[in-house]
Every structure is written in structure tokens, then in C-alpha cells.
Design an enzyme around this catalytic site. Structure first.
Site: not given
Ligand code: SAM
Ligand code: SF4
Ligand code: DTB
Length: 352
Positions: A59, A63, A66, A103, A134, A194, A266
């Protein structure tokens, strides 16, 4: 629902009021949250969702939590968009093990228009199985949101993640305002929202209050509010973050329940690292939904049997898929029977 005790739903919470809830003696906070919960929900039912990563890793976003960001070396193998048939197979398996919502998540900044026919076909296929659908695909513009809604997508997940003040410490490649715009597009297209966040990212209590204030003061509360405990993944900037005290996590759930009485809150990521007692207290604090199945998107989640054993110990039952008024009685009965059958098999497994 016990309507006589149902408090008024508010959309004008001040930060001071929310901070005061966080500061309550723990038992008072839990009692208040449980009272609100009982006014709106059966306290012994928990909604069950299963996650599926339809596109994994690589990606472009940054973040800090992530494992799927291309900017961090987390050892995750990237995978391209999953074939529609494979997604349907996964959805069938989720349904057979008792999930009522499926989801689908993609590691995208936002979907490309060439991806849309695939994801809308996935929605239609999963929905045809009698599951709620979802998706979480990143930012959506108005027309993409409308396309998903037209395909029958029930919920769109898009998290605010943290308070507006702390947000810049966690993500720099998209703004808080970008997220609010996607959420507005989702609402405008008529889908359910959500939206929640992550705790344990080094934020202060005031940031947890700030996140909940944003959610609770939306003109309509998100129907589903995931509260994720950070899953610390090696290679991400937050891998060595200090653990959040479980009581602070529980307080966040309880305050979410009080502020958004009619939403499903949740107990999301992080359950693998939580003991049964903390999870039980989260249900007591008003959490009434979980992700079920051995994997979240890329990280482990408790084994299904373990969850069912916990449900059994606590006398919790999976919540039935809400039957809409426009569905015929016969359809409703079929859905009900399928849920009963799925529940039986869950409890049978649990007893083994
Ligand atoms: N890429 C899209 C986005 O970020 O909008 C969708 C997938 S992203 C993985 C969905 C959510 O997963 C993120 O907004 C975050 O809140 C959660 N998430 C991702 N990594 C995480 C982690 N290590 N621990 C807890 N929540 C996590
Ligand atoms: Fe990409 Fe992870 Fe951020 Fe979603 S949460 S936009 S998968 S880096
Ligand atoms: C949400 O709030 N939590 C889920 C879902 N929405 C998409 C994702 C949790 C991901 C945890 C890290 C992983 O497994 O990659």
C-alpha cells in the site's frame, strides 16, 4: 430493547463531558455503560463479522500502525486482487462457521476505476449467500460510493483512527478531512457506516476522547464502531509502542457505548493479545460485535473454537442477521434456520 430506559441520542458532546466520563470511577463507568447497553440491545448477543483480505500489502500510504504499508519492511508477502470465485469460497466458509457479516478489505489508498467491476461482483456474490456485506477499500469518491451502494453493499468501513490532534503523528499521506469526505460520500450513497479507530498508539486519553467525540457528533452515528487495540507488527514505526493499560482500553469501549447507544461497538483487532477476562469486561462495557476467524487481515485473531468456548462460558449467543421489514416471512425464517444451524455447529465444535 427496554424503551422506557432508553436515553436520548445526542450529537453535541463536548470534550469536557467526554473527559468526565473517562474520569469516572471504573465501576460507575461500567455500570452506566451497561445500563445504556441494556436499554438498546440484548446484552447477551454479539454480532459476528469475518474479515477477508482481498488485496494484501504494497500500500502506498504511510499509516504508522500498518503491516501493509509498502514503506515498512514487515516481511508481508504482497498479493494481487483475489479472484471473485475465491472470495465467494471464503465467504461460504465464513457463513458455515457462523458469521453473519463478511468484511472485505484491500490495501489501497483508494480503488482504481478498473477495480470497481471486480469489487461490485464480489458484493453481489457474497450478498447472494445471505450474508451482510462490508468493504474497506480506502478513500471513495461520490461515484465509487454510489457504485458500491448500487451493487448492494451494506456497510463501508473507513476509520478516523484517532483524534484530529494526534492524527498527524500517525498518517501523513491523507488528511482527517479526506477521511470525513469519504464518510460523507458513503452516507450520501445510502450505505451504513462502520467507523472507529485504534488505541494504544502512544496517544493520550484526551485523544481517545477526541476520537469518540468526532464519531459521536456525526449527524448520524456510525452503525458500527470498531475499537481496535494496536497490533504491534515488527517493522512498523509503532512496533515498540508501550502497551496500553487494559483498563484504559475498557474505558474507551464503555465511553463509546454511552456516547453512541444504538451503534454496534466492535471489540476489534487486538483480541489475540487479550485474556478472556478483559474480553468479558469489554462485553460488559457494551461491546457487542467481534471479528471472528483465525485471521484479521494479515495478523492472527483467536481461534474460532476458543471464541466459542468463551461465548459458552459467558452465555453469549451470536446475534442473528437483522431481518429487514421488506423481506418476506419465509425468507426471514430461512435466514433464522441457517443461523440456528450455524450456531449449533459452533457450539458443537466448542465442546470438543
Ligand atoms: N486501506 C484501507 C484504509 O486504510 O482505509 C482499508 C484497510 S485498513 C487495513 C483498515 C483499518 O485497519 C485501518 O483503518 C486501521 O484502523 C486498521 N488497522 C490496520 N493495521 C492495524 C493494526 N496493526 N492494529 C490495529 N488496527 C489496524
Ligand atoms: Fe494502506 Fe494500511 Fe493505511 Fe490501509 S491502513 S491505507 S492498507 S497503509
Ligand atoms: C477495523 O477497524 N479493523 C479491521 C477492519 N476494520 C478492516 C482491520 C484490523 C487489521 C489488523 C491488522 C492486520 O491484521 O493486518
Amino acid at each position: 430493547m427496554n424503551a422506557s430506559f432508553a436515553p436520548t441520542i445526542r450529537y453535541d458532546w463536548t470534550r469536557t463531558e467526554i473527559t468526565a466520563l473517562f474520569a469516572l470511577p471504573f465501576s460507575d463507568l461500567m455500570f452506566q455503560a451497561q445500563s445504556v447497553h441494556r436499554a438498546h440491545f440484548n446484552p447477551n448477543e454479539v454480532q459476528i463479522s469475518t474479515l477477508c483480505s482481498i488485496k494484501t500489502g504494497a500500500c502506498p500510504e504511510d499509516c504508522a500502525y500498518c503491516p501493509q504499508s509498502a514503506r515498512y519492511d514487515t516481511g508481508l508477502e504482497r498479493e494481487k486482487l483475489m479472484a471473485v470465485e475465491k472470495v465467494i469460497e471464503e465467504a461460504k466458509a465464513a457463513k458455515a462457521s457462523g458469521a453473519t457479516r463478511f468484511c472485505m478489505g484491500a490495501a489501497w489508498r483508494s480503488p482504481k476505476n478498473k477495480d470497481m467491476p471486480y469489487v461490485t461482483t464480489m458484493v453481489q456474490g457474497v450478498k447472494a449467500l445471505g450474508l451482510e456485506t462490508c468493504m474497506t477499500l480506502g478513500m471513495l469518491d461520490e461515484s465509487q460510493a454510489q457504485e458500491l451502494a448500487d451493487a448492494g453493499l451494506d456497510y463501508y468501513n473507513h476509520n478516523l483512527d484517532t483524534s484530529p490532534e494526534y492524527y498527524g503523528e500517525i498518517i501523513t499521506t491523507r488528511t482527517y478531512q479526506d477521511r470525513l469526505e469519504t464518510l460523507a460520500n458513503v452516507r450520501k450513497a445510502g450505505m451504513k457506516v462502520c467507523c472507529g479507530g485504534i488505541v494504544g498508539m502512544g496517544e493520550e486519553e484526551n485523544d481517545r476522547a477526541g476520537l469518540l467525540q468526532q464519531l459521536a457528533n456525526m449527524s448520524e452515528h456510525p452503525e458500527s464502531v470498531p475499537i481496535n487495540m494496536l497490533v504491534k507488527v515488527g517493522g512498523t514505526p509503532l512496533e515498540n509502542e508501550a502497551d496500553l493499560d487494559p483498563f484504559d482500553f475498557l474505558r474507551t469501549i464503555a465511553v463509546a457505548r454511552i456516547l453512541m447507544p444504538q451503534s454496534h461497538v466492535r471489540l476489534s483487532a487486538g483480541r489475540e493479545q487479550m485474556n478472556e477476562q478483559t474480553q468479558a469486561m469489554a462485553f460488559l462495557a457494551g461491546a457487542n460485535s467481534i471479528f471472528y476467524g483465525e485471521k484479521l487481515l494479515t495478523t492472527p485473531n483467536p481461534e474460532a473454537n476458543k471464541d466459542m468456548q468463551l461465548f459458552k462460558k459467558l452465555g453469549i449467543k451470536p446475534e442473528a442477521y437483522e431481518v429487514h421489514e421488506d423481506e418476506s416471512e419465509q425468507e426471514a425464517s430461512i435466514v433464522h434456520q441457517l443461523q440456528e444451524a450455524a450456531m449449533d455447529s459452533m457450539f458443537y465444535n466448542a465442546a470438543k
